[in-house]
Design an enzyme around this catalytic site. Structure first.
Site, PDB file in Angstrom:
ATOM      1  N   ILE A  14      -5.248  75.013  36.284  1.00  0.00           N
ATOM      2  CA  ILE A  14      -4.497  74.013  35.512  1.00  0.00           C
ATOM      3  C   ILE A  14      -3.251  73.556  36.277  1.00  0.00           C
ATOM      4  O   ILE A  14      -2.951  72.352  36.335  1.00  0.00           O
ATOM      5  CB  ILE A  14      -4.086  74.593  34.138  1.00  0.00           C
ATOM      6  CG1 ILE A  14      -5.327  74.919  33.297  1.00  0.00           C
ATOM      7  CG2 ILE A  14      -3.149  73.661  33.391  1.00  0.00           C
ATOM      8  CD1 ILE A  14      -5.987  73.760  32.648  1.00  0.00           C
ATOM      9  N   LYS A 116      -2.220  79.601  25.174  1.00  0.00           N
ATOM     10  CA  LYS A 116      -2.328  79.860  23.728  1.00  0.00           C
ATOM     11  C   LYS A 116      -1.624  81.144  23.286  1.00  0.00           C
ATOM     12  O   LYS A 116      -1.037  81.201  22.209  1.00  0.00           O
ATOM     13  CB  LYS A 116      -3.811  80.009  23.335  1.00  0.00           C
ATOM     14  CG  LYS A 116      -4.641  78.765  23.453  1.00  0.00           C
ATOM     15  CD  LYS A 116      -6.100  79.049  23.167  1.00  0.00           C
ATOM     16  CE  LYS A 116      -6.837  79.677  24.301  1.00  0.00           C
ATOM     17  NZ  LYS A 116      -7.039  78.923  25.516  1.00  0.00           N
ATOM     18  N   VAL A 143      -4.920  73.357  22.518  1.00  0.00           N
ATOM     19  CA  VAL A 143      -6.080  73.178  21.627  1.00  0.00           C
ATOM     20  C   VAL A 143      -6.846  71.931  22.042  1.00  0.00           C
ATOM     21  O   VAL A 143      -6.268  70.844  22.144  1.00  0.00           O
ATOM     22  CB  VAL A 143      -5.638  73.013  20.150  1.00  0.00           C
ATOM     23  CG1 VAL A 143      -6.852  72.768  19.250  1.00  0.00           C
ATOM     24  CG2 VAL A 143      -4.869  74.233  19.672  1.00  0.00           C
ATOM     25  N   GLY A 198     -20.326  77.930  35.785  1.00  0.00           N
ATOM     26  CA  GLY A 198     -18.871  78.138  35.734  1.00  0.00           C
ATOM     27  C   GLY A 198     -18.278  77.752  34.392  1.00  0.00           C
ATOM     28  O   GLY A 198     -17.058  77.670  34.247  1.00  0.00           O
ATOM     29  N   GLU A 201     -16.976  82.528  31.527  1.00  0.00           N
ATOM     30  CA  GLU A 201     -16.385  83.531  32.411  1.00  0.00           C
ATOM     31  C   GLU A 201     -17.406  84.639  32.674  1.00  0.00           C
ATOM     32  O   GLU A 201     -18.324  84.843  31.869  1.00  0.00           O
ATOM     33  CB  GLU A 201     -15.171  84.175  31.704  1.00  0.00           C
ATOM     34  CG  GLU A 201     -14.064  83.219  31.355  1.00  0.00           C
ATOM     35  CD  GLU A 201     -13.316  82.716  32.589  1.00  0.00           C
ATOM     36  OE1 GLU A 201     -13.272  83.450  33.590  1.00  0.00           O
ATOM     37  OE2 GLU A 201     -12.813  81.585  32.542  1.00  0.00           O
ATOM     38  N   ASP A 212     -11.353  83.008  21.106  1.00  0.00           N
ATOM     39  CA  ASP A 212     -10.690  81.804  21.626  1.00  0.00           C
ATOM     40  C   ASP A 212     -10.566  80.748  20.518  1.00  0.00           C
ATOM     41  O   ASP A 212      -9.500  80.138  20.343  1.00  0.00           O
ATOM     42  CB  ASP A 212     -11.498  81.249  22.816  1.00  0.00           C
ATOM     43  CG  ASP A 212     -10.877  79.976  23.367  1.00  0.00           C
ATOM     44  OD1 ASP A 212      -9.814  80.061  23.994  1.00  0.00           O
ATOM     45  OD2 ASP A 212     -11.454  78.886  23.132  1.00  0.00           O
ATOM     46  N   LYS A 216      -7.077  79.184  18.523  1.00  0.00           N
ATOM     47  CA  LYS A 216      -6.766  77.761  18.307  1.00  0.00           C
ATOM     48  C   LYS A 216      -6.573  77.465  16.814  1.00  0.00           C
ATOM     49  O   LYS A 216      -5.727  76.643  16.439  1.00  0.00           O
ATOM     50  CB  LYS A 216      -7.873  76.896  18.911  1.00  0.00           C
ATOM     51  CG  LYS A 216      -7.863  76.982  20.443  1.00  0.00           C
ATOM     52  CD  LYS A 216      -9.132  76.474  21.067  1.00  0.00           C
ATOM     53  CE  LYS A 216      -9.068  76.587  22.587  1.00  0.00           C
ATOM     54  NZ  LYS A 216     -10.371  76.420  23.236  1.00  0.00           N
TER      55      LYS A 216
HETATM   56  N1  NAP Z   1      -8.898  76.059  32.569  1.00  0.00           N
HETATM   57  C1  NAP Z   1      -8.898  75.278  31.485  1.00  0.00           C
HETATM   58  O1  NAP Z   1      -9.716  74.372  31.354  1.00  0.00           O
HETATM   59  C2  NAP Z   1      -7.859  75.481  30.406  1.00  0.00           C
HETATM   60  C3  NAP Z   1      -7.792  74.565  29.345  1.00  0.00           C
HETATM   61  C4  NAP Z   1      -6.796  74.689  28.372  1.00  0.00           C
HETATM   62  C5  NAP Z   1      -5.899  75.742  28.465  1.00  0.00           C
HETATM   63  N2  NAP Z   1      -5.995  76.652  29.494  1.00  0.00           N
HETATM   64  C6  NAP Z   1      -4.981  77.722  29.565  1.00  0.00           C
HETATM   65  O2  NAP Z   1      -4.055  77.386  30.609  1.00  0.00           O
HETATM   66  C7  NAP Z   1      -3.588  78.562  31.256  1.00  0.00           C
HETATM   67  C8  NAP Z   1      -3.930  78.476  32.750  1.00  0.00           C
HETATM   68  O3  NAP Z   1      -5.333  78.388  32.891  1.00  0.00           O
HETATM   69  P1  NAP Z   1      -6.033  78.333  34.322  1.00  0.00           P
HETATM   70  O4  NAP Z   1      -7.425  77.963  34.072  1.00  0.00           O
HETATM   71  O5  NAP Z   1      -5.215  77.547  35.265  1.00  0.00           O
HETATM   72  O6  NAP Z   1      -5.958  79.875  34.741  1.00  0.00           O
HETATM   73  P2  NAP Z   1      -5.976  80.442  36.213  1.00  0.00           P
HETATM   74  O7  NAP Z   1      -6.804  79.583  37.103  1.00  0.00           O
HETATM   75  O8  NAP Z   1      -6.292  81.892  36.091  1.00  0.00           O
HETATM   76  O9  NAP Z   1      -4.472  80.251  36.703  1.00  0.00           O
HETATM   77  C9  NAP Z   1      -3.378  80.975  36.208  1.00  0.00           C
HETATM   78  C10 NAP Z   1      -2.445  81.201  37.376  1.00  0.00           C
HETATM   79  O10 NAP Z   1      -1.241  81.821  36.900  1.00  0.00           O
HETATM   80  C11 NAP Z   1      -0.876  82.808  37.855  1.00  0.00           C
HETATM   81  N3  NAP Z   1       0.037  83.815  37.292  1.00  0.00           N
HETATM   82  C12 NAP Z   1      -0.242  85.012  36.717  1.00  0.00           C
HETATM   83  N4  NAP Z   1       0.907  85.625  36.374  1.00  0.00           N
HETATM   84  C13 NAP Z   1       1.916  84.808  36.741  1.00  0.00           C
HETATM   85  C14 NAP Z   1       3.340  84.909  36.699  1.00  0.00           C
HETATM   86  N5  NAP Z   1       3.941  85.946  36.168  1.00  0.00           N
HETATM   87  N6  NAP Z   1       4.055  83.872  37.194  1.00  0.00           N
HETATM   88  C15 NAP Z   1       3.460  82.789  37.744  1.00  0.00           C
HETATM   89  N7  NAP Z   1       2.126  82.665  37.843  1.00  0.00           N
HETATM   90  C16 NAP Z   1       1.361  83.659  37.340  1.00  0.00           C
HETATM   91  C17 NAP Z   1      -2.192  83.405  38.283  1.00  0.00           C
HETATM   92  O11 NAP Z   1      -2.031  84.098  39.503  1.00  0.00           O
HETATM   93  P3  NAP Z   1      -3.058  85.304  39.871  1.00  0.00           P
HETATM   94  O12 NAP Z   1      -4.390  84.637  40.029  1.00  0.00           O
HETATM   95  O13 NAP Z   1      -2.483  85.823  41.125  1.00  0.00           O
HETATM   96  O14 NAP Z   1      -2.999  86.270  38.724  1.00  0.00           O
HETATM   97  C18 NAP Z   1      -3.036  82.139  38.432  1.00  0.00           C
HETATM   98  O15 NAP Z   1      -2.874  81.523  39.679  1.00  0.00           O
HETATM   99  C19 NAP Z   1      -4.267  79.726  30.538  1.00  0.00           C
HETATM  100  O16 NAP Z   1      -3.397  80.252  29.572  1.00  0.00           O
HETATM  101  C20 NAP Z   1      -5.511  79.085  29.923  1.00  0.00           C
HETATM  102  O17 NAP Z   1      -5.949  79.769  28.759  1.00  0.00           O
HETATM  103  C21 NAP Z   1      -6.940  76.528  30.464  1.00  0.00           C
END
Ligand code: NAP
Length: 328
Positions: A14, A116, A143, A198, A201, A212, A216
């Site tokens: 994201i 969330k 959401v 993909g 998970e 999840d 929401k």
């Molecule tokens: N992907 C989607 O389509 C989607 C849609 C809506 C909402 N979301 C929400 O948005 C958030 C991010 O999702 P994502 O898909 O981008 O997840 P992601 O790919 O796992 O990215 C999260 C990133 O945050 C990093 N991180 C962990 N702890 C941290 C800290 N203390 N300080 C700074 N960075 C830190 C992680 O690093 P490491 O890998 O080194 O741990 C990772 O690079 C989540 O809460 C998810 O539920 C995602």
């Protein structure tokens, strides 16, 4: 020009998509009168900080040097207007996002988040803190991904009484159930295909057990229907026990099986939906029905997740913060 300095906490799927959208939309944003500068990007292992604004293209190309500063220190110490909290969620502790959001609000920074878990654990506390500090907490991206359900309810529909919000709030389970209905496959094969694409998970339990969707439901209950609802208040049933036979039988009678989150009913579970109902969307789409007293029923459909799609909601919230600051 409405200007803002941004801190991006969490540079995963994201975070990268948000930066990429910001970079790609730079000239449109300028034309609209917004000047957004990213002054810090934080990962778990360290951060990039530049008070003059990070060169986003170089960042995306992996050409900037990362320092060792920790996210919390950056949020507290770097001069900024808005913190984007985009770290992974943990519904049991809310961390690390809960600490990041509290620090940002306490420091008088607005917060825009897709995470969330902090909201599921303490929406009332965070919302109250934002109010006390006179800053905004914007949560559209938590959401329905790209679907603007929260802002639609709070802004465009604000003269309405909102009686209920319910629908398909998780793309992974909708993909699995759609596959089962359309191709007659069983749950395990549909799940395996979602994983290979993909869409699910490696550990899909959070999605398929309905947690999840329940998260929401809690956010919508608290942010839109103004409840004080906790995750434990939601009756949750997942889709792992939905059989190919049940899906086939439903189809013979003109129904599909969908995992529905029902905000007023505080329930998540598989439900029969008529094939011609607006909630019958296929693949990984989400569909959310808002029942109102003046406008009637409104259904919003679109991509419920996906990094680029979700960055639309994040950027929209950033611009809303700037508009609100200017109007005040
Ligand atoms: N992907 C989607 O389509 C989607 C849609 C809506 C909402 N979301 C929400 O948005 C958030 C991010 O999702 P994502 O898909 O981008 O997840 P992601 O790919 O796992 O990215 C999260 C990133 O945050 C990093 N991180 C962990 N702890 C941290 C800290 N203390 N300080 C700074 N960075 C830190 C992680 O690093 P490491 O890998 O080194 O741990 C990772 O690079 C989540 O809460 C998810 O539920 C995602």
């Amino acid at each position: 020009m409405r200007t803002a300095r941004l801190i991006v906490a969490g540079y995963g799927k994201i975070g990268k998509a948000f930066i990429s959208t910001l970079e790609g939309k730079a000239s449109r944003l300028r034309d609209l009168g917004y000047d957004l500068k990213v002054v810090a990007v934080c990962e778990k292992a360290g951060s990039v900080v530049d008070a003059d604004g990070i060169d986003l293209k170089r960042l995306l190309d992996g050409k900037v040097r990362w320092g060792k500063a920790k996210t919390l220190d950056v949020i507290r110490d770097v001069d900024a207007d808005i913190v984007l909290e985009l770290t992974p969620g943990n519904v049991n502790t809310g961390e690390p996002g809960l600490g990041h959001i509290r620090a940002a609000l306490n420091g008088g920074r607005h917060v825009v988040t897709s995470n969330k878990s902090p909201l599921v654990l303490d929406y009332a506390g965070l919302d109250g803190l934002a109010g006390k500090r006179g800053v905004k907490l914007k949560i559209e991206a938590t959401v329905g991904g790209a679907i603007p359900v929260i802002n639609t309810c709070l802004n465009e529909l604000k003269c309405n009484g909102i009686r209920n919000i319910y629908g398909i709030l998780n793309g992974t389970t909708n993909y699995i159930l759609s596959k089962m209905a359309e191709e007659g496959v069983d749950f395990q094969s549909a799940l395996a295909e979602a994983q290979s694409l993909g869409l699910a998970e490696p550990d899909p339990s959070y999605d398929i057990e309905g947690v999840d969707t329940a998260a929401k439901v809690v956010i919508l209950a608290n942010a839109v229907l103004e409840g004080n609802v906790k995750l434990r208040d939601i009756r949750v049933e997942g889709i792992d026990s939905v059989t190919a036979e049940a899906v086939e039988l439903a189809k013979e009678h003109g129904f599909v099986v969908k995992l529905v989150g029902d905000v007023a009913g505080r329930r998540v579970g598989p439900r029969l939906v008529p094939v011609d109902h607006p909630l019958n969307v296929s693949g990984s789409l989400n569909a959310i029905l808002v029942e109102t007293d003046v406008a009637g029923d409104i259904t919003l459909t679109g991509a419920g997740a996906g990094p680029r799609e979700t960055s639309s909601a994040l950027l929209g919230d950033v611009l809303e913060v700037l508009d609100a600051v200017r109007a005040s």
